[in-house]
Design an enzyme around this catalytic site. Structure first.
Site, PDB file in Angstrom:
ATOM      1  N   ASP A 133     -45.171 -12.438 -55.263  1.00 54.81           N
ATOM      2  CA  ASP A 133     -46.509 -12.804 -54.786  1.00 54.81           C
ATOM      3  C   ASP A 133     -46.749 -12.387 -53.337  1.00 54.81           C
ATOM      4  O   ASP A 133     -47.053 -13.192 -52.469  1.00 54.81           O
ATOM      5  CB  ASP A 133     -46.743 -14.311 -54.964  1.00 54.81           C
ATOM      6  CG  ASP A 133     -46.795 -14.696 -56.430  1.00 54.81           C
ATOM      7  OD1 ASP A 133     -47.881 -14.597 -57.019  1.00 54.81           O
ATOM      8  OD2 ASP A 133     -45.746 -15.072 -56.991  1.00 54.81           O
ATOM      9  N   HIS A 191     -49.224 -10.462 -52.153  1.00 57.39           N
ATOM     10  CA  HIS A 191     -50.642 -10.642 -51.860  1.00 57.39           C
ATOM     11  C   HIS A 191     -51.078 -10.016 -50.529  1.00 57.39           C
ATOM     12  O   HIS A 191     -51.715 -10.678 -49.694  1.00 57.39           O
ATOM     13  CB  HIS A 191     -51.019 -12.123 -51.899  1.00 57.39           C
ATOM     14  CG  HIS A 191     -51.056 -12.681 -53.288  1.00 57.39           C
ATOM     15  ND1 HIS A 191     -51.953 -12.250 -54.249  1.00 57.39           N
ATOM     16  CD2 HIS A 191     -50.281 -13.617 -53.914  1.00 57.39           C
ATOM     17  CE1 HIS A 191     -51.745 -12.902 -55.384  1.00 57.39           C
ATOM     18  NE2 HIS A 191     -50.725 -13.726 -55.211  1.00 57.39           N
ATOM     19  N   ASP A 238     -47.662  -9.445 -58.275  1.00 52.53           N
ATOM     20  CA  ASP A 238     -48.833  -9.798 -57.477  1.00 52.53           C
ATOM     21  C   ASP A 238     -48.709  -9.237 -56.060  1.00 52.53           C
ATOM     22  O   ASP A 238     -48.678  -9.976 -55.071  1.00 52.53           O
ATOM     23  CB  ASP A 238     -49.066 -11.313 -57.442  1.00 52.53           C
ATOM     24  CG  ASP A 238     -50.061 -11.760 -58.507  1.00 52.53           C
ATOM     25  OD1 ASP A 238     -50.393 -10.954 -59.394  1.00 52.53           O
ATOM     26  OD2 ASP A 238     -50.504 -12.921 -58.464  1.00 52.53           O
ATOM     27  N   ASN A 289     -50.812 -10.606 -62.612  1.00 53.06           N
ATOM     28  CA  ASN A 289     -52.214 -10.583 -63.025  1.00 53.06           C
ATOM     29  C   ASN A 289     -53.102  -9.908 -61.985  1.00 53.06           C
ATOM     30  O   ASN A 289     -54.102  -9.256 -62.316  1.00 53.06           O
ATOM     31  CB  ASN A 289     -52.712 -11.998 -63.328  1.00 53.06           C
ATOM     32  CG  ASN A 289     -52.540 -12.961 -62.170  1.00 53.06           C
ATOM     33  OD1 ASN A 289     -51.414 -13.371 -61.869  1.00 53.06           O
ATOM     34  ND2 ASN A 289     -53.621 -13.337 -61.512  1.00 53.06           N
ATOM     35  N   HIS A 290     -52.741 -10.017 -60.697  1.00 57.80           N
ATOM     36  CA  HIS A 290     -53.573  -9.414 -59.658  1.00 57.80           C
ATOM     37  C   HIS A 290     -53.390  -7.903 -59.548  1.00 57.80           C
ATOM     38  O   HIS A 290     -54.146  -7.256 -58.810  1.00 57.80           O
ATOM     39  CB  HIS A 290     -53.319 -10.088 -58.308  1.00 57.80           C
ATOM     40  CG  HIS A 290     -53.974 -11.424 -58.191  1.00 57.80           C
ATOM     41  ND1 HIS A 290     -55.334 -11.581 -58.021  1.00 57.80           N
ATOM     42  CD2 HIS A 290     -53.464 -12.679 -58.245  1.00 57.80           C
ATOM     43  CE1 HIS A 290     -55.636 -12.864 -57.969  1.00 57.80           C
ATOM     44  NE2 HIS A 290     -54.520 -13.560 -58.109  1.00 57.80           N
ATOM     45  N   ASP A 324     -56.739  -6.460 -60.577  1.00 64.15           N
ATOM     46  CA  ASP A 324     -57.961  -6.769 -59.833  1.00 64.15           C
ATOM     47  C   ASP A 324     -58.807  -5.520 -59.592  1.00 64.15           C
ATOM     48  O   ASP A 324     -59.988  -5.629 -59.241  1.00 64.15           O
ATOM     49  CB  ASP A 324     -57.623  -7.405 -58.476  1.00 64.15           C
ATOM     50  CG  ASP A 324     -57.119  -8.825 -58.619  1.00 64.15           C
ATOM     51  OD1 ASP A 324     -57.301  -9.418 -59.693  1.00 64.15           O
ATOM     52  OD2 ASP A 324     -56.522  -9.341 -57.656  1.00 64.15           O
ATOM     53  N   HIS A 326     -43.878 -12.596 -64.204  1.00 64.81           N
ATOM     54  CA  HIS A 326     -44.990 -13.152 -63.433  1.00 64.81           C
ATOM     55  C   HIS A 326     -45.720 -14.114 -64.357  1.00 64.81           C
ATOM     56  O   HIS A 326     -46.781 -13.808 -64.907  1.00 64.81           O
ATOM     57  CB  HIS A 326     -45.925 -12.053 -62.934  1.00 64.81           C
ATOM     58  CG  HIS A 326     -46.916 -12.558 -61.923  1.00 64.81           C
ATOM     59  ND1 HIS A 326     -46.598 -12.684 -60.583  1.00 64.81           N
ATOM     60  CD2 HIS A 326     -48.182 -13.018 -62.055  1.00 64.81           C
ATOM     61  CE1 HIS A 326     -47.643 -13.179 -59.938  1.00 64.81           C
ATOM     62  NE2 HIS A 326     -48.604 -13.402 -60.812  1.00 64.81           N
ATOM     63  N   HIS A 336     -45.892 -16.029 -59.663  1.00 64.51           N
ATOM     64  CA  HIS A 336     -47.176 -16.513 -60.163  1.00 64.51           C
ATOM     65  C   HIS A 336     -47.524 -17.925 -59.712  1.00 64.51           C
ATOM     66  O   HIS A 336     -48.632 -18.155 -59.229  1.00 64.51           O
ATOM     67  CB  HIS A 336     -47.250 -16.420 -61.686  1.00 64.51           C
ATOM     68  CG  HIS A 336     -48.602 -16.737 -62.252  1.00 64.51           C
ATOM     69  ND1 HIS A 336     -49.761 -16.133 -61.805  1.00 64.51           N
ATOM     70  CD2 HIS A 336     -48.993 -17.594 -63.241  1.00 64.51           C
ATOM     71  CE1 HIS A 336     -50.793 -16.608 -62.493  1.00 64.51           C
ATOM     72  NE2 HIS A 336     -50.363 -17.496 -63.360  1.00 64.51           N
ATOM     73  N   GLN A 389     -46.199 -19.424 -57.242  1.00 62.36           N
ATOM     74  CA  GLN A 389     -46.128 -19.370 -55.781  1.00 62.36           C
ATOM     75  C   GLN A 389     -45.516 -20.622 -55.158  1.00 62.36           C
ATOM     76  O   GLN A 389     -46.137 -21.319 -54.365  1.00 62.36           O
ATOM     77  CB  GLN A 389     -47.518 -19.089 -55.196  1.00 62.36           C
ATOM     78  CG  GLN A 389     -48.078 -17.734 -55.631  1.00 62.36           C
ATOM     79  CD  GLN A 389     -49.445 -17.431 -55.050  1.00 62.36           C
ATOM     80  OE1 GLN A 389     -50.308 -16.919 -55.735  1.00 62.36           O
ATOM     81  NE2 GLN A 389     -49.651 -17.734 -53.787  1.00 62.36           N
ATOM     82  N   ARG A 408     -56.084 -23.063 -51.713  1.00 64.84           N
ATOM     83  CA  ARG A 408     -55.821 -23.112 -53.147  1.00 64.84           C
ATOM     84  C   ARG A 408     -55.637 -24.548 -53.649  1.00 64.84           C
ATOM     85  O   ARG A 408     -56.116 -24.907 -54.723  1.00 64.84           O
ATOM     86  CB  ARG A 408     -54.564 -22.278 -53.433  1.00 64.84           C
ATOM     87  CG  ARG A 408     -54.105 -22.253 -54.887  1.00 64.84           C
ATOM     88  CD  ARG A 408     -52.748 -21.562 -54.979  1.00 64.84           C
ATOM     89  NE  ARG A 408     -52.217 -21.547 -56.333  1.00 64.84           N
ATOM     90  CZ  ARG A 408     -52.301 -20.517 -57.169  1.00 64.84           C
ATOM     91  NH1 ARG A 408     -52.891 -19.401 -56.779  1.00 64.84           N
ATOM     92  NH2 ARG A 408     -51.780 -20.582 -58.376  1.00 64.84           N
ATOM     93  N   ARG A 446     -59.135 -25.857 -56.278  1.00 67.95           N
ATOM     94  CA  ARG A 446     -58.819 -25.982 -57.696  1.00 67.95           C
ATOM     95  C   ARG A 446     -58.709 -27.447 -58.135  1.00 67.95           C
ATOM     96  O   ARG A 446     -58.369 -27.728 -59.281  1.00 67.95           O
ATOM     97  CB  ARG A 446     -57.510 -25.255 -58.013  1.00 67.95           C
ATOM     98  CG  ARG A 446     -57.607 -23.753 -57.775  1.00 67.95           C
ATOM     99  CD  ARG A 446     -56.296 -23.050 -58.006  1.00 67.95           C
ATOM    100  NE  ARG A 446     -56.415 -21.615 -57.752  1.00 67.95           N
ATOM    101  CZ  ARG A 446     -55.979 -20.657 -58.554  1.00 67.95           C
ATOM    102  NH1 ARG A 446     -55.391 -20.977 -59.690  1.00 67.95           N
ATOM    103  NH2 ARG A 446     -56.119 -19.392 -58.246  1.00 67.95           N
ATOM    104  N   ARG A 458     -60.480 -17.588 -52.240  1.00 71.25           N
ATOM    105  CA  ARG A 458     -59.092 -17.244 -51.941  1.00 71.25           C
ATOM    106  C   ARG A 458     -58.606 -17.691 -50.570  1.00 71.25           C
ATOM    107  O   ARG A 458     -57.427 -17.531 -50.258  1.00 71.25           O
ATOM    108  CB  ARG A 458     -58.903 -15.733 -52.065  1.00 71.25           C
ATOM    109  CG  ARG A 458     -59.398 -15.134 -53.372  1.00 71.25           C
ATOM    110  CD  ARG A 458     -58.762 -15.778 -54.582  1.00 71.25           C
ATOM    111  NE  ARG A 458     -57.341 -15.490 -54.677  1.00 71.25           N
ATOM    112  CZ  ARG A 458     -56.584 -15.807 -55.711  1.00 71.25           C
ATOM    113  NH1 ARG A 458     -57.119 -16.449 -56.740  1.00 71.25           N
ATOM    114  NH2 ARG A 458     -55.308 -15.500 -55.732  1.00 71.25           N
TER     115      ARG A 458
END
Length: 543
Positions: free
Chosen positions: A40, A42, A83, A115-116, A119, A216, A251, A253, A374, A378, A409
């Site tokens: 991750d 990012h 990610d 998954n990212h 994007d 992930h 994932h 994190q 985050r 959420r 984000r």
């Protein structure tokens, strides 16, 4: 005499070729393996304002760990749980080119597709694979049109006499949380079924010494994954024992550190000991996020028995609060300072400067923090979500607006606001859309989106609308303070991601009354903040 001599030679040959009981029972030599891992990333190729993490310091640490392991005769591998994309504007604006090229210079052996990684359009992902000198793996993503693996599914690494199989896996939630415009041609299959079949195939073909799932998918303590797709614990428990030696994940994190069986270590902090999870004979490890740590696992292999000797999450210039003699707290480094590798730092500095140039300058200000973390967006309504939605409503003239919490984000600190701050909130370039609903159809739509629970990217943030949703029933819907009229038409703002089914929202971009604008979420927020500064955070406080 000749017969005696020949007989003597015959006996000596037998002696040379015969096996003693000791040689028959001798065991293979003990071998050692060090696994280094991160996840991750990012977009954090560069260190933060305090000098924490960053790839240049990570390289110094990894080079040291790799040299130390090799000096002890260990095989060494470096893995990523995926990610790499999305999170820091300087990286996002350059499609994570500095991140992937930096990872190549760090010497990664393999990475799981996160998954990212979806994007952006697939052509960007293909470009990122070209920048990477290591494979981007996922065994459970298939091309719908051919039924074949869409990406490389596994890699066999041969290191210091060890044969190591690495199987990549991606969360099936990608089908729900990924951009439907980019992943519509892909199918995300059950990772357990895929791994069970693939591991047998790999065993028969290569007979690896060690088998690793590089995932992930997320670590959920005691398999309590809630509305998320099942993660690493479920995978380990669902496979036959000894299918996998370890799972190196991402994932969710978090640092995977356990205080007891199926009990998370809530007291873990940088620099403290960490015990990874173990399920069904499989070790499960994850190194939090952003390159804050490098996970280091040392194993001993005796025959077919793999034993974990030591595990450490090694902080990369992280600070912790330390209580002083007078009772006050002071931020201090958790470990000894790691000097960034000068060659890599110079290489990355060019990208950092290029990205920073594109986002420099003040666009507005706010008098208090706008909450977008985050662990807030959420779970509960936040003031930043309402600022975002108001900006999007203004862009399309809507009566009310919605956005999924996972689409926010980052937060915005009090004080001056830059374009960088905006792009940290909105890195995805989603367009602002609107839907003109008949009240009765709107009610049915709201019945679905208001039911999404907390602790999920789908969790609904909303503005200029109120409702109650209890025991599966939607009641008391008000728009701008007036009860919803099922015969009236209402305009709703929504981003293109949610409108096309992202985060599991109902697909509405094919309905009559739907319109997509050319305004992106970042542009809408930038315009709103510029036109309305100074922003008073209290005016957007959830009530």
């Amino acid at each position: 005499m000749r017969i005696i001599i020949l007989f003597s030679v015959f006996l000596s040959l037998i002696g040379c070729t015969s096996s003693t009981p000791d040689s028959i029972s001798s065991s293979p030599p003990t071998q050692y393996l060090t696994v280094l891992h991160t996840n991750d990333n990012h977009g954090r190729f560069w260190h933060n304002e305090k000098g924490e993490y960053g790839m240049a310091a990570r390289k110094t640490l990894i080079d040291s760990l790799r040299a130390e392991a090799k000096s002890k005769g260990h095989a060494v591998i470096l893995l990523s749980g995926g990610d790499i994309n999305t999170g820091i504007p300087e990286s996002d604006l350059q499609h994570a080119e500095p991140d992937f090229k930096g990872m190549s210079l760090l010497g990664y052996d393999a990475m799981a597709l996160g998954n990212h990684e979806f994007d952006n359009p697939i052509k960007i992902l293909n470009k990122q694979q070209q920048w990477a000198t290591f494979p981007l793996l996922s065994a459970n993503i298939f091309d719908k049109s051919t039924g074949e693996h869409a990406f490389e599914s596994y890699k066999i690494l041969e290191k210091n006499g060890l044969k190591i199989a690495v199987i990549g896996l991606t969360t099936t939630d990608t089908a729900k949380i990924g951009n439907p415009q980019y992943i519509g041609h892909l199918e995300f299959k059950d990772p357990t079924e895929v791994t069970a079949k693939l591991a047998k195939k790999i065993k028969a073909k290569y007979n690896p010494d060690v088998t690793i799932a590089l995932t992930h998918m997320g670590h959920y303590v005691d398999a309590n994954f809630g509305i998320n797709a099942p993660g690493d614990v479920t995978l380990a428990r669902s496979l036959p024992a000894n299918t996998l030696d370890m799972i190196i994940g991402g994932h969710s994190q978090e640092p995977v550190c356990m205080s007891d069986t199926n009990v998370n270590d809530a007291n873990f902090k940088p620099g403290l000991a960490c015990t990874p999870d173990q399920q069904n004979g499989t070790w499960i490890m994850q190194a939090h996020e952003w390159g804050k740590y490098v996970g280091k696992a040392e194993f001993k292999l005796e025959g077919e028995k793999l034993t974990l000797i030591d595990y450490t999450l090694m902080p990369v210039n992280l600070y912790v609060d330390k209580i002083q003699a007078d009772g006050s707290t002071k931020e201090v480094l958790a470990n000894e300072y790691i000097k960034p590798d000068p060659t890599l730092e110079a290489f990355l500095a060019t990208y950092q400067a290029k990205g920073a140039k594109q986002i420099a300058g003040k666009i507005g200000s706010v008098d208090a923090r706008l909450e977008g973390d985050r662990n807030k967006v959420r779970y509960q309504q936040t003031n930043l979500a309402r600022v975002i939605i108001q900006a999007q409503m203004n862009a399309v003239g809507a009566d009310f607006g919605l956005i999924s919490g996972g689409g926010i984000r980052s937060g915005i600190e009090a004080g001056e606001i830059s374009y960088k701050d905006i792009l940290k909130v909105h890195p995805f370039k989603n367009r602002i859309t609107y839907m003109d609903w008949k009240g009765s159809d709107l009610w049915n739509y709201l019945a679905t989106v208001t039911s999404f629970p907390p602790d999920a990217g789908a969790y609904l943030q909303y503005h200029k609308i109120s409702f109650e949703h209890k025991e599966g029933n939607l009641t008391n819907v008000y728009i701008n303070g007036e009860a919803l009229d099922k015969n009236k038409t209402y305009r709703m703002s929504l981003n293109s991601y949610n409108a096309s089914g992202g985060d599991g929202y109902p697909v509405i971009n094919n309905l009559e009354g739907f319109v997509s604008s050319d305004v992106t979420d970042a542009q809408a927020l930038k315009t709103f903040i510029s036109d309305n500064s100074p922003i008073l955070a209290s005016e957007f406080a959830p009530k």
